[in-house]
Design an enzyme around this catalytic site. Sequence first.
Site, PDB file in Angstrom:
ATOM      1  N   SER A 166       0.824  -1.213   0.000  1.00 25.34           N
ATOM      2  CA  SER A 166       0.000   0.000   0.000  1.00 25.34           C
ATOM      3  C   SER A 166       0.850   1.251   0.000  1.00 25.34           C
ATOM      4  O   SER A 166       0.386   2.324  -0.371  1.00 25.34           O
ATOM      5  CB  SER A 166      -0.855   0.054   1.267  1.00 25.34           C
ATOM      6  OG  SER A 166      -1.582  -1.117   1.428  1.00 25.34           O
TER       7      SER A 166
ATOM      8  N   HIS B 166      -2.279  -3.146  -6.657  1.00 17.53           N
ATOM      9  CA  HIS B 166      -2.832  -2.792  -5.345  1.00 17.53           C
ATOM     10  C   HIS B 166      -4.343  -2.949  -5.333  1.00 17.53           C
ATOM     11  O   HIS B 166      -5.078  -2.116  -5.884  1.00 17.53           O
ATOM     12  CB  HIS B 166      -2.417  -1.350  -4.987  1.00 17.53           C
ATOM     13  CG  HIS B 166      -2.844  -0.940  -3.626  1.00 17.53           C
ATOM     14  ND1 HIS B 166      -3.535   0.217  -3.371  1.00 17.53           N
ATOM     15  CD2 HIS B 166      -2.691  -1.558  -2.424  1.00 17.53           C
ATOM     16  CE1 HIS B 166      -3.788   0.292  -2.079  1.00 17.53           C
ATOM     17  NE2 HIS B 166      -3.284  -0.755  -1.481  1.00 17.53           N
TER      18      HIS B 166
ATOM     19  N   GLU C 269      -5.085  -0.322  -8.317  1.00 16.59           N
ATOM     20  CA  GLU C 269      -4.046   0.621  -8.731  1.00 16.59           C
ATOM     21  C   GLU C 269      -2.879  -0.196  -9.268  1.00 16.59           C
ATOM     22  O   GLU C 269      -2.334  -1.047  -8.567  1.00 16.59           O
ATOM     23  CB  GLU C 269      -3.595   1.474  -7.536  1.00 16.59           C
ATOM     24  CG  GLU C 269      -4.640   2.499  -7.117  1.00 16.59           C
ATOM     25  CD  GLU C 269      -4.279   3.251  -5.837  1.00 16.59           C
ATOM     26  OE1 GLU C 269      -4.654   4.425  -5.723  1.00 16.59           O
ATOM     27  OE2 GLU C 269      -3.632   2.671  -4.946  1.00 16.59           O
TER      28      GLU C 269
ATOM     29  N   ASN D 157      -4.589   5.762  -1.028  1.00 15.24           N
ATOM     30  CA  ASN D 157      -4.079   5.813   0.343  1.00 15.24           C
ATOM     31  C   ASN D 157      -3.425   7.150   0.665  1.00 15.24           C
ATOM     32  O   ASN D 157      -3.458   7.597   1.809  1.00 15.24           O
ATOM     33  CB  ASN D 157      -3.100   4.662   0.599  1.00 15.24           C
ATOM     34  CG  ASN D 157      -3.843   3.344   0.760  1.00 15.24           C
ATOM     35  OD1 ASN D 157      -5.067   3.332   0.898  1.00 15.24           O
ATOM     36  ND2 ASN D 157      -3.124   2.252   0.736  1.00 15.24           N
TER      37      ASN D 157
HETATM   38  N1  NAD Z   1      -5.534  -4.328   4.939  1.00 15.41           N
HETATM   39  C1  NAD Z   1      -5.852  -3.569   3.933  1.00 15.41           C
HETATM   40  O1  NAD Z   1      -6.900  -2.917   3.950  1.00 15.41           O
HETATM   41  C2  NAD Z   1      -4.946  -3.493   2.728  1.00 15.41           C
HETATM   42  C3  NAD Z   1      -5.460  -2.980   1.532  1.00 15.41           C
HETATM   43  C4  NAD Z   1      -4.646  -2.991   0.391  1.00 15.41           C
HETATM   44  C5  NAD Z   1      -3.340  -3.443   0.481  1.00 15.41           C
HETATM   45  N2  NAD Z   1      -2.852  -3.912   1.669  1.00 15.41           N
HETATM   46  C6  NAD Z   1      -1.462  -4.419   1.670  1.00 15.41           C
HETATM   47  O2  NAD Z   1      -1.530  -5.828   1.547  1.00 15.41           O
HETATM   48  C7  NAD Z   1      -0.429  -6.435   2.210  1.00 15.41           C
HETATM   49  C8  NAD Z   1      -0.955  -7.440   3.224  1.00 15.41           C
HETATM   50  O3  NAD Z   1      -1.734  -6.755   4.212  1.00 15.41           O
HETATM   51  P1  NAD Z   1      -2.841  -7.502   5.074  1.00 15.41           P
HETATM   52  O4  NAD Z   1      -3.663  -6.434   5.698  1.00 15.41           O
HETATM   53  O5  NAD Z   1      -3.487  -8.528   4.266  1.00 15.41           O
HETATM   54  O6  NAD Z   1      -1.930  -8.172   6.202  1.00 15.41           O
HETATM   55  P2  NAD Z   1      -2.300  -9.352   7.207  1.00 15.41           P
HETATM   56  O7  NAD Z   1      -1.436  -9.165   8.385  1.00 15.41           O
HETATM   57  O8  NAD Z   1      -3.760  -9.459   7.392  1.00 15.41           O
HETATM   58  O9  NAD Z   1      -1.837 -10.680   6.407  1.00 15.41           O
HETATM   59  C9  NAD Z   1      -0.508 -10.977   6.082  1.00 15.41           C
HETATM   60  C10 NAD Z   1      -0.358 -12.486   5.912  1.00 15.41           C
HETATM   61  O10 NAD Z   1       0.946 -12.757   5.401  1.00 15.41           O
HETATM   62  C11 NAD Z   1       1.398 -13.964   5.992  1.00 15.41           C
HETATM   63  N3  NAD Z   1       2.855 -14.054   5.885  1.00 15.41           N
HETATM   64  C12 NAD Z   1       3.793 -13.421   6.620  1.00 15.41           C
HETATM   65  N4  NAD Z   1       5.025 -13.795   6.209  1.00 15.41           N
HETATM   66  C13 NAD Z   1       4.860 -14.678   5.184  1.00 15.41           C
HETATM   67  C14 NAD Z   1       5.755 -15.418   4.366  1.00 15.41           C
HETATM   68  N5  NAD Z   1       7.059 -15.319   4.518  1.00 15.41           N
HETATM   69  N6  NAD Z   1       5.232 -16.237   3.430  1.00 15.41           N
HETATM   70  C15 NAD Z   1       3.912 -16.351   3.279  1.00 15.41           C
HETATM   71  N7  NAD Z   1       3.017 -15.663   4.027  1.00 15.41           N
HETATM   72  C16 NAD Z   1       3.487 -14.839   4.972  1.00 15.41           C
HETATM   73  C17 NAD Z   1       0.895 -13.876   7.416  1.00 15.41           C
HETATM   74  O11 NAD Z   1       0.836 -15.154   8.000  1.00 15.41           O
HETATM   75  C18 NAD Z   1      -0.488 -13.241   7.223  1.00 15.41           C
HETATM   76  O12 NAD Z   1      -1.500 -14.218   7.080  1.00 15.41           O
HETATM   77  C19 NAD Z   1       0.350  -5.301   2.840  1.00 15.41           C
HETATM   78  O13 NAD Z   1       1.410  -4.942   1.982  1.00 15.41           O
HETATM   79  C20 NAD Z   1      -0.674  -4.186   2.944  1.00 15.41           C
HETATM   80  O14 NAD Z   1      -0.096  -2.917   2.951  1.00 15.41           O
HETATM   81  C21 NAD Z   1      -3.631  -3.960   2.786  1.00 15.41           C
END
Ligand code: NAD
Length: 596
Positions: free
Chosen positions: A121, A142, A154, A192
């Site tokens: 993000s 994204h 995006e 964002n």
């Molecule tokens: N939460 C949101 O609203 C949102 C929206 C768009 C983008 N994002 C982006 O998406 C990405 C993930 O965010 P999220 O909110 O889903 O996080 P989250 O913490 O909910 O999930 C992350 C997952 O990654 C897994 N993980 C960690 N290390 C790993 C590895 N080495 N191999 C495989 N899996 C692994 C974890 O076990 C976890 O299940 C981030 O870069 C975030 O900025 C988040």
Amino acid sequence: MAREFTSVGVVGLGTMGAGIVEVFARNGIDVVAVEISEAAVERGRVTLTGSTDRAVAKGKLAEADRDALLSRVDFQVGLDALHSVDLVIEAVPEHLDLKQRIFAELDRVCKPEAILATNTSSLSVTEISVATTRPNQVIGIHFFNPAPVMKLVEVVRTVVTSADVVADVEALCARLGKVDVTINDRAGFIANALLFGYLNHAVSMFEGRYATREDIDAAMKLGCGLPMGPLALMDLIGLDTAYEILDTMYRRGGRDRRHAPVPLIKQMVTAGLLGRKSGRGFYTYERPGSPVVVPDEQTPVAAESALADGARAIAKVGVVGSGTMATGIIEVFAKAGYEVVSVTRGAEKSAKVFEAVKTSLNKGVVRGKLSETDRDAALGRINWSATLEHLADVDLVVEAVVEELSVKKALFASLDEICKPGVVLATTTSSLPVIDVAMATQRPADVVGLHFFNPAPIMPLVEVVRTIRTSAETTATARAVCAALGKTGVVCGDRSGFIVNALLFPYLNDAVKMLEASYSTADDIDHAMKLGCGYPMGPFELLDVVGLDVSLAIQRELYLELREPGFAPAPLLEHLVTAGYLGRKSGRGFRDHTRR
Ligand SMILES: NC(=O)c1ccc[n+]([C@@H]2O[C@H](COP(=O)([O-])OP(=O)(O)OC[C@H]3O[C@@H](n4cnc5c(N)ncnc54)[C@H](O)[C@@H]3O)[C@@H](O)[C@H]2O)c1
């Protein structure tokens, strides 16, 4: 020739990853879904089946289609399973070093022609790409939360991403039924960058006890038509993720202190209050991962008990003024059964207001929302007067005269002499300090702000502005009156912009700055906020409706009072106003409305 994407990999099955898996599998693409451990795989599987089961229950997905969807997903532990996919989307936590490690590993594991994408993000896609030997095949894709629902993607190209990779990913987005905006690699991209300053500001309001979580969220939902309030959205995003995004944006985005995470966020993350995913964040949820909010110790007691808090009984209401707001407010009170005394500056003005109220009530009759009897009864409850003396026996006065402090102060001094003791004196000011008006009387404890939104008969929100001298009884009365009018009253402190304008206008101003910096176009920015965040209008559409002059004036007030450098009005906004481009009302603002 364009690439065929027959199988994709998703790394990380948390909030975003599980949703991204669903998007691909729904569209007939095989997915290798990878997590760090068996337990994490299981969590991802539960999220996916939960989401698809809900879609079946809502009749949005046939059972057979759900089964086919699930059969396309191959859950695996470890990146080695990704050796033959055409594209990988990484959705692991927002840490640069973690993502760089994963990309180095993906580069080793995946076939040479595979595209490697990050769902980051806020981190630099460029910095992630240089961990591989194929930065020209690295791109940002994204998705928005929840990924199966939100239409926007995006697409982030770095300076080295190949044009054919960008084109292929754009075509893939179209195949997934998404709308893409393609942009360069800048912290926070479009959505964002515009969203997180607003979210952080909302958290600081909550942290500073400026308003309750329910009131902050209700204000933005009802005042701006947003699908959810900022604190509920923080819970959906996940506070840990939100913290990392803010922190990165602060460091990458020019150290704008509006992105410096509010200390409360870090405290909540440390305490394990991550939002929906952990079952508790700003709100408490039925169980981890559930969207259902359950009452907790911060849940306010029901509005009906407001009377028990010492709210005074209100039967007769005076409304002073004859403009748009006064006219709407008279109608609202009369329709709700209050006896109303309208005071204007003369019979001619009263006649005009009477006609306007009648016309508006008639519209309700034509639309079948109001019976003729009720219309006549409402009109019959209004007494027309040109002298303040007639307010001697009302229980509440709502002032809605011109937005000039000297005029309002003089009026409140007169009301102080005329009105009976115990009356609540309310001002509808949208920008003046309520305390200045209150101190023009000898009874500041009885003075409160009642900030109605335009058009008052339609907008469901009223901001109840409590000064440092407003009594609890007065606030309770104001809140009870809002409830009796069928409106939601949100209580806030006496600061420039109250809740809604203070959170809304800096975001609009930021959108203008983004346009001015040529990062994106007005159309793409509007698209991003509507399709990525579910806003009813994009910032430029809204600015043209509100009026650029009005928006500039509000932004200036906020800047002057709060002295926040990031609130300085965008030069482009000032220039457009100077040029007479005021929005719809002048035929041209950010867009030309004469040719539509
Ligand atoms: N939460 C949101 O609203 C949102 C929206 C768009 C983008 N994002 C982006 O998406 C990405 C993930 O965010 P999220 O909110 O889903 O996080 P989250 O913490 O909910 O999930 C992350 C997952 O990654 C897994 N993980 C960690 N290390 C790993 C590895 N080495 N191999 C495989 N899996 C692994 C974890 O076990 C976890 O299940 C981030 O870069 C975030 O900025 C988040």
